[in-house]
Design a protein around this motif. Structure first.
Motif, PDB file in Angstrom:
ATOM      1  N   GLN A 179     -10.999  -1.631   7.317  1.00  0.00           N
ATOM      2  CA  GLN A 179     -11.086  -2.527   8.472  1.00  0.00           C
ATOM      3  C   GLN A 179      -9.767  -3.270   8.521  1.00  0.00           C
ATOM      4  OE1 GLN A 179     -14.410  -5.131   8.757  1.00  0.00           O
ATOM      5  NE2 GLN A 179     -15.889  -3.548   8.304  1.00  0.00           N
ATOM      6  N   VAL A 180      -8.997  -3.028   9.578  1.00  0.00           N
ATOM      7  CA  VAL A 180      -7.654  -3.587   9.678  1.00  0.00           C
ATOM      8  C   VAL A 180      -7.556  -4.413  10.957  1.00  0.00           C
ATOM      9  CG1 VAL A 180      -5.194  -3.044   9.782  1.00  0.00           C
ATOM     10  CG2 VAL A 180      -6.733  -1.585   8.460  1.00  0.00           C
ATOM     11  N   GLU A 181      -7.096  -5.649  10.793  1.00  0.00           N
ATOM     12  CA  GLU A 181      -6.899  -6.510  11.958  1.00  0.00           C
ATOM     13  C   GLU A 181      -5.485  -6.326  12.480  1.00  0.00           C
ATOM     14  OE1 GLU A 181      -7.112 -11.174  13.352  1.00  0.00           O
ATOM     15  OE2 GLU A 181      -8.049 -10.584  11.479  1.00  0.00           O
ATOM     16  N   GLN A 182      -5.382  -6.155  13.791  1.00  0.00           N
ATOM     17  CA  GLN A 182      -4.079  -6.031  14.419  1.00  0.00           C
ATOM     18  C   GLN A 182      -3.557  -7.413  14.805  1.00  0.00           C
ATOM     19  OE1 GLN A 182      -5.251  -3.091  17.465  1.00  0.00           O
ATOM     20  NE2 GLN A 182      -3.666  -1.782  16.573  1.00  0.00           N
ATOM     21  N   GLY A 183      -2.292  -7.468  15.157  1.00  0.00           N
ATOM     22  CA  GLY A 183      -1.657  -8.728  15.522  1.00  0.00           C
ATOM     23  C   GLY A 183      -2.329  -9.441  16.677  1.00  0.00           C
ATOM     24  N   ASP A 184      -2.962  -8.681  17.581  1.00  0.00           N
ATOM     25  CA  ASP A 184      -3.621  -9.309  18.729  1.00  0.00           C
ATOM     26  C   ASP A 184      -5.073  -9.696  18.443  1.00  0.00           C
ATOM     27  OD1 ASP A 184      -4.891  -6.853  18.690  1.00  0.00           O
ATOM     28  OD2 ASP A 184      -4.251  -6.242  20.688  1.00  0.00           O
ATOM     29  N   GLY A 185      -5.523  -9.509  17.194  1.00  0.00           N
ATOM     30  CA  GLY A 185      -6.880  -9.897  16.816  1.00  0.00           C
ATOM     31  C   GLY A 185      -7.901  -8.767  16.846  1.00  0.00           C
ATOM     32  N   ASP A 186      -7.547  -7.618  17.426  1.00  0.00           N
ATOM     33  CA  ASP A 186      -8.471  -6.481  17.424  1.00  0.00           C
ATOM     34  C   ASP A 186      -8.681  -5.979  16.006  1.00  0.00           C
ATOM     35  OD1 ASP A 186      -8.690  -6.554  20.165  1.00  0.00           O
ATOM     36  OD2 ASP A 186      -7.354  -4.847  20.525  1.00  0.00           O
ATOM     37  N   VAL A 187      -9.899  -5.532  15.701  1.00  0.00           N
ATOM     38  CA  VAL A 187     -10.197  -4.962  14.389  1.00  0.00           C
ATOM     39  C   VAL A 187     -10.401  -3.458  14.562  1.00  0.00           C
ATOM     40  CG1 VAL A 187     -11.823  -4.916  12.467  1.00  0.00           C
ATOM     41  CG2 VAL A 187     -11.221  -7.100  13.531  1.00  0.00           C
ATOM     42  N   ILE A 188      -9.630  -2.699  13.809  1.00  0.00           N
ATOM     43  CA  ILE A 188      -9.695  -1.245  13.843  1.00  0.00           C
ATOM     44  C   ILE A 188     -10.391  -0.779  12.568  1.00  0.00           C
ATOM     45  CG2 ILE A 188      -8.358   0.899  13.968  1.00  0.00           C
ATOM     46  CD1 ILE A 188      -8.113  -0.920  16.456  1.00  0.00           C
ATOM     47  N   ARG A 189     -11.384   0.081  12.728  1.00  0.00           N
ATOM     48  CA  ARG A 189     -12.093   0.644  11.580  1.00  0.00           C
ATOM     49  C   ARG A 189     -11.736   2.125  11.471  1.00  0.00           C
ATOM     50  NH1 ARG A 189     -15.001  -3.243  13.745  1.00  0.00           N
ATOM     51  NH2 ARG A 189     -16.128  -4.711  12.439  1.00  0.00           N
ATOM     52  N   GLY A 190     -11.407   2.531  10.253  1.00  0.00           N
ATOM     53  CA  GLY A 190     -11.080   3.930  10.007  1.00  0.00           C
ATOM     54  C   GLY A 190     -11.808   4.418   8.770  1.00  0.00           C
ATOM     55  N   ARG A 191     -12.192   5.676   8.777  1.00  0.00           N
ATOM     56  CA  ARG A 191     -12.869   6.247   7.619  1.00  0.00           C
ATOM     57  C   ARG A 191     -12.436   7.698   7.467  1.00  0.00           C
ATOM     58  NH1 ARG A 191     -19.268   6.914   7.385  1.00  0.00           N
ATOM     59  NH2 ARG A 191     -18.793   8.917   8.270  1.00  0.00           N
ATOM     60  N   GLU A 192     -12.165   8.067   6.242  1.00  0.00           N
ATOM     61  CA  GLU A 192     -11.821   9.454   5.903  1.00  0.00           C
ATOM     62  C   GLU A 192     -12.722   9.894   4.767  1.00  0.00           C
ATOM     63  OE1 GLU A 192      -9.666  11.815   6.987  1.00  0.00           O
ATOM     64  OE2 GLU A 192      -8.926  10.574   8.630  1.00  0.00           O
ATOM     65  N   ARG A 193     -13.101  11.166   4.817  1.00  0.00           N
ATOM     66  CA  ARG A 193     -13.939  11.750   3.762  1.00  0.00           C
ATOM     67  C   ARG A 193     -13.320  13.045   3.279  1.00  0.00           C
ATOM     68  NH1 ARG A 193     -20.115  11.527   5.942  1.00  0.00           N
ATOM     69  NH2 ARG A 193     -20.609   9.549   4.957  1.00  0.00           N
ATOM     70  N   GLY A 194     -13.371  13.226   1.968  1.00  0.00           N
ATOM     71  CA  GLY A 194     -12.904  14.477   1.392  1.00  0.00           C
ATOM     72  C   GLY A 194     -14.019  15.509   1.424  1.00  0.00           C
ATOM     73  N   ARG A 195     -13.617  16.759   1.591  1.00  0.00           N
ATOM     74  CA  ARG A 195     -14.588  17.857   1.591  1.00  0.00           C
ATOM     75  C   ARG A 195     -13.985  19.002   0.782  1.00  0.00           C
ATOM     76  NH1 ARG A 195     -13.619  15.947   6.362  1.00  0.00           N
ATOM     77  NH2 ARG A 195     -15.203  14.958   7.612  1.00  0.00           N
ATOM     78  N   GLY A 196     -14.747  19.547  -0.104  1.00  0.00           N
ATOM     79  CA  GLY A 196     -14.260  20.700  -0.843  1.00  0.00           C
ATOM     80  C   GLY A 196     -13.398  20.353  -2.035  1.00  0.00           C
TER      81      GLY A 196
END
Length: 143
Positions: free
Chosen positions: A51-68
């Motif tokens: 969960q990363v907050e940007q300079g303008d206050g927006d919160v960006i959520r990112g998720r990565e998963r490994g497979r194999g």
């Protein structure tokens, strides 16, 4: 007369804006535009969430998963101000995280390797979280 007043007002606005821009140090201006790049690679079904907050206050959520057996992923957020990431490495798995800090004002939440990389290799069964933050420039006199 109207034209002179409008030109004087525009000059005042430009002067004020220029003065405000000079109040920020180069490190502060760069911190406002830093892009977070977190790369991951590992074995089995690992997971990384941020969960990363940007300079303008927006919160960006990112998720990565490994497979194999071998899998890689990347989370990128522009204009990143800070945030938190969590990770989960399965039993019999492994996960390597690399955060790009060169030419940014980000603090490395891991160790800096001999090669200059901000990197950690997490063993099987590891889970936890880390903060993403900027280095704070030295305070200006009188501030």
């Amino acid at each position: 007369m109207k034209t002179q007043i409008l030109l004087a007002s525009a000059a005042l606005v430009l002067t004020t804006t220029a003065a405000q821009a000079q109040l920020q140090s180069p490190a502060q201006m760069r911190a406002d535009r830093d892009a977070l790049v977190l790369e991951m690679s590992g074995e089995r079904s690992w997971e990384v969430s941020c969960q990363v907050e940007q300079g303008d206050g927006d919160v960006i959520r990112g998720r990565e998963r490994g497979r194999g057996l071998r899998h890689a992923g990347r989370i990128m957020v522009s204009d990143a101000a800070g945030g938190t990431c969590s990770y989960d490495v399965p039993e019999r798995g492994e996960l390597r995280l690399t955060m790009r800090v060169a030419h940014t004002s980000f603090d490395c939440p891991f160790e800096i390797t001999d090669g200059g990389f901000c990197r950690v290799t997490l063993p099987a069964g590891a889970s936890g979280s880390f903060r993403i933050s900027h280095s704070r420039p030295a305070a200006l006199p009188g501030s």
